[in-house]
Enzyme design. Structure first.
Site, PDB file in Angstrom:
ATOM      1  N   GLY A 248       0.762  -1.237   0.000  1.00 48.94           N
ATOM      2  CA  GLY A 248       0.000   0.000   0.000  1.00 48.94           C
ATOM      3  C   GLY A 248       0.792   1.284   0.000  1.00 48.94           C
ATOM      4  O   GLY A 248       0.197   2.368  -0.078  1.00 48.94           O
ATOM      5  N   GLU A 290       4.350  -6.079   1.874  1.00 53.08           N
ATOM      6  CA  GLU A 290       4.081  -6.539   0.509  1.00 53.08           C
ATOM      7  C   GLU A 290       3.943  -5.385  -0.481  1.00 53.08           C
ATOM      8  O   GLU A 290       2.858  -5.154  -1.030  1.00 53.08           O
ATOM      9  CB  GLU A 290       2.766  -7.319   0.487  1.00 53.08           C
ATOM     10  CG  GLU A 290       2.727  -8.484   1.428  1.00 53.08           C
ATOM     11  CD  GLU A 290       1.363  -9.140   1.482  1.00 53.08           C
ATOM     12  OE1 GLU A 290       1.328 -10.352   1.714  1.00 53.08           O
ATOM     13  OE2 GLU A 290       0.343  -8.455   1.303  1.00 53.08           O
ATOM     14  N   PRO A 291       4.995  -4.645  -0.743  1.00 57.63           N
ATOM     15  CA  PRO A 291       4.872  -3.545  -1.696  1.00 57.63           C
ATOM     16  C   PRO A 291       4.753  -4.037  -3.136  1.00 57.63           C
ATOM     17  O   PRO A 291       5.466  -4.968  -3.538  1.00 57.63           O
ATOM     18  CB  PRO A 291       6.190  -2.783  -1.505  1.00 57.63           C
ATOM     19  CG  PRO A 291       7.148  -3.809  -1.002  1.00 57.63           C
ATOM     20  CD  PRO A 291       6.353  -4.805  -0.218  1.00 57.63           C
ATOM     21  N   CYS A 361     -13.474   2.686 -28.321  1.00 56.70           N
ATOM     22  CA  CYS A 361     -14.740   3.256 -28.757  1.00 56.70           C
ATOM     23  C   CYS A 361     -15.621   3.615 -27.569  1.00 56.70           C
ATOM     24  O   CYS A 361     -16.704   3.056 -27.418  1.00 56.70           O
ATOM     25  CB  CYS A 361     -15.412   2.258 -29.670  1.00 56.70           C
ATOM     26  SG  CYS A 361     -16.328   3.101 -30.927  1.00 56.70           S
ATOM     27  N   GLU A 362     -15.123   4.480 -26.695  1.00 52.62           N
ATOM     28  CA  GLU A 362     -15.989   5.022 -25.654  1.00 52.62           C
ATOM     29  C   GLU A 362     -15.385   6.285 -25.069  1.00 52.62           C
ATOM     30  O   GLU A 362     -14.165   6.460 -25.036  1.00 52.62           O
ATOM     31  CB  GLU A 362     -16.295   3.979 -24.575  1.00 52.62           C
ATOM     32  CG  GLU A 362     -15.138   3.529 -23.729  1.00 52.62           C
ATOM     33  CD  GLU A 362     -15.634   2.593 -22.622  1.00 52.62           C
ATOM     34  OE1 GLU A 362     -15.921   1.435 -22.949  1.00 52.62           O
ATOM     35  OE2 GLU A 362     -15.747   3.041 -21.459  1.00 52.62           O
TER      36      GLU A 362
HETATM   37  N1  LLP Z   1      -0.929  -7.114  -0.560  1.00 57.31           N
HETATM   38  C1  LLP Z   1      -2.243  -7.317  -0.769  1.00 57.31           C
HETATM   39  C2  LLP Z   1      -2.950  -8.333  -0.011  1.00 57.31           C
HETATM   40  C3  LLP Z   1      -2.918  -6.548  -1.730  1.00 57.31           C
HETATM   41  O1  LLP Z   1      -4.216  -6.745  -1.922  1.00 57.31           O
HETATM   42  C4  LLP Z   1      -2.212  -5.567  -2.469  1.00 57.31           C
HETATM   43  C5  LLP Z   1      -2.883  -4.777  -3.483  1.00 57.31           C
HETATM   44  C6  LLP Z   1      -0.844  -5.411  -2.215  1.00 57.31           C
HETATM   45  C7  LLP Z   1      -0.239  -6.193  -1.242  1.00 57.31           C
HETATM   46  C8  LLP Z   1       0.005  -4.427  -2.957  1.00 57.31           C
HETATM   47  O2  LLP Z   1      -0.389  -3.110  -2.766  1.00 57.31           O
HETATM   48  P1  LLP Z   1       0.512  -1.927  -3.372  1.00 57.31           P
HETATM   49  O3  LLP Z   1       1.820  -1.901  -2.637  1.00 57.31           O
HETATM   50  O4  LLP Z   1       0.696  -2.199  -4.824  1.00 57.31           O
HETATM   51  O5  LLP Z   1      -0.305  -0.705  -3.140  1.00 57.31           O
HETATM   52  N2  LLP Z   1      -5.420  -1.930  -9.341  1.00 57.31           N
HETATM   53  C9  LLP Z   1      -5.305  -0.890  -8.336  1.00 57.31           C
HETATM   54  C10 LLP Z   1      -4.538  -1.393  -7.127  1.00 57.31           C
HETATM   55  C11 LLP Z   1      -5.171  -2.569  -6.475  1.00 57.31           C
HETATM   56  C12 LLP Z   1      -4.339  -3.085  -5.345  1.00 57.31           C
HETATM   57  C13 LLP Z   1      -4.860  -4.368  -4.838  1.00 57.31           C
HETATM   58  N3  LLP Z   1      -4.092  -4.940  -3.789  1.00 57.31           N
HETATM   59  C14 LLP Z   1      -4.622   0.322  -8.953  1.00 57.31           C
HETATM   60  O6  LLP Z   1      -4.317   0.294 -10.134  1.00 57.31           O
HETATM   61  O7  LLP Z   1      -4.433   1.324  -8.281  1.00 57.31           O
END
Ligand code: LLP
Length: 444
Positions: A248, A290-291, A361-362
């Protein structure tokens, strides 16, 4: 556009990444094209390594595959000594094909199938992060049938509302993920898991959301989780040794975004952990983070060729590129903001405000609303920065557009790590039933 990683503007006024002139990359590989900056990815992996693994000592950093999952990416992560999380048989398959060590794989997901779970057990993945009761008993049955004991974490929803887009918030109570912490469901889940013969409960997991700038959200998360771990210990006598805080950590996309430093993120976690453990007299657990986005986001750039331009006097000027929501759905989905420059005229001053649209096309097919650029001409090359995370991995064949290729650049070399799709690829899984073939012939 702010420059990231090895991006620079060279003497010819062209954008260069990883020592490669992007105008030449386009001549060689065409557009749209995803470019990944290998040195930049490695640099961020190393920042995570030194801040968390060395800084916090008993800690592990696992990359969230969903941000960008390819064979080459898994090799880089293995070389950089990080772990990974996966959420599907497809990501697991890719990682295993890349020879990624199964023991450093965490398996997430709110609806893992029986097939995916047995694939994971067979492969010997390090941890399965159990999300719900249905999965928990299925996993125990499978493990028993396969005569193996499986190390698990239990995912909880801690009830934290991180300040980010609601579609990427996950810590709040109204969430499809995990066992609710505040209503006794998580207690039941731990009691049940501890009673299962083939599950070894190692720890607990939460993920509060994505693209989070406020480090305080992580501090709060640590506190809630340690309180809860102490609670479990008091209630059951069972000591959990692992705390996975999810991902996150937010990144820069466009002006106004002010991400913290990775080292400050680590320090926040460390301080919160010390405080919380001291308060609860709880032994410090191993920390896992978990980045995803923050490892690859700023390392990716997408190159497009400008095509048609439509000016509606007094309203807006639309500049259309040869990709769009099929290769980057994030603007349409989350109102994401991006920066861009003209890769072939990167030294020129901005002269006009335009909006960048795609070729789908949107009307929702927008990449950037209102951006300052030099006077754009058809044939110019547009580079959109910070597209490394959740772009290729969320791309589609909408309107039967072919997915762009991905090129990994480093020290003046450019290697294709994902081939550009062809029209023939679009038909790879199409089947024409015999009766339709007949009708087609008959109608001629
Ligand atoms: N761990 C878990 C359990 C998760 O669900 C996620 C992301 C991460 C780690 C990694 O999070 P990050 O470090 O990438 O923020 N498609 C959306 C993002 C969805 C994230 C879902 N889970 C976007 O494009 O912003």
């Amino acid at each position: 556009m702010r420059l990231h990683g090895t991006q620079l503007v060279n003497e010819q006024g062209h954008l260069e990444i990883g020592g490669c002139d992007t105008v030449e990359l386009v001549q060689q590989f065409g557009t749209p094209l995803y470019i990944m900056d290998e040195a930049h990815i490695r640099d961020i992996c190393r920042q995570y390594h030194s801040s968390f693994i060395e800084g916090l000592t008993n800690a592990e950093v696992i990359y969230a595959s969903k941000a960008f999952s390819t064979l080459a990416m898994y090799r880089i992560l293995d070389e950089e000594d990080l772990g990974i999380d996966i959420v599907s048989g497809g990501e697991l398959y890719t990682a295993l094909q890349a020879n990624f060590p199964a023991a450093r794989i965490y398996f997430h997901g709110n609806n893992k199938s029986r097939e995916e779970l047995s694939m994971a057990i067979k492969a010997g993945v390090g941890r399965i992060v159990v999300d719900n009761f249905y999965e928990m008993s299925m996993l125990n049955d499978l493990a028993q049938a396969m005569n193996q004991r499986v190390d698990v974490l239990l995912r909880v929803t801690p009830g934290i509302e991180a300040h980010t887009h609601e579609y990427i918030q996950t810590g709040q109570i109204d969430s499809k993920f995990g066992f609710t912490l505040t209503d006794g469901t998580a207690d039941q889940a731990f009691d049940l898991a501890l009673s299962f013969s083939h599950l070894v409960v190692k720890g607990i997991h939460a993920h509060i959301g994505s693209q989070i700038f406020e480090l305080d959200s992580f501090r709060h998360e640590v506190q809630i989780m340690i309180d809860y771990m102490a609670d479990i210990h008091e209630r059951t006598g069972y000591l959990l040794h692992e705390l996975n805080l999810g991902g996150g950590f937010g990144i820069y996309y466009a002006s106004g975004d002010e991400p913290a430093r990775i080292s400050d993120y680590a320090k926040t976690v460390q301080d919160a952990l010390e405080d919380a453990c001291q308060n609860q007299k709880f032994p410090r657990p191993k920390i896992i983070i978990e980045p995803g986005r923050s490892i690859v986001g700023t390392a990716g750039t997408t190159l497009y060729t400008v095509g048609s331009i439509k000016e509606i006097p007094g309203v807006r000027k639309y500049v259309a590129v040869d990709g769009g929501m099929a290769d980057n759905p994030r603007t349409a989905l989350y109102q994401a903001r991006y920066e861009a420059l003209l890769a072939n005229r990167a030294k020129e001053d901005a002269e006009e405000v335009v909006s960048i649209t795609g070729k789908c096309c949107e009307s929702g097919d927008m990449l950037i609303w209102d951006i300052d650029l030099p006077k754009v001409k058809s044939g110019d090359l547009l580079a959109v920065s910070c597209t490394g995370a959740y772009n290729y991995s969320m791309s589609s064949n909408y309107n039967r557009l072919t997915r762009p290729g991905v090129v990994l650049v480093e020290g003046g070399h450019a290697d294709v790590i994902v081939k550009r799709e062809t029209h023939a690829d679009l038909l790879r899984n199409d089947i024409l039933p015999a009766r339709l073939k007949y009708l087609q012939m008959a109608s001629r």
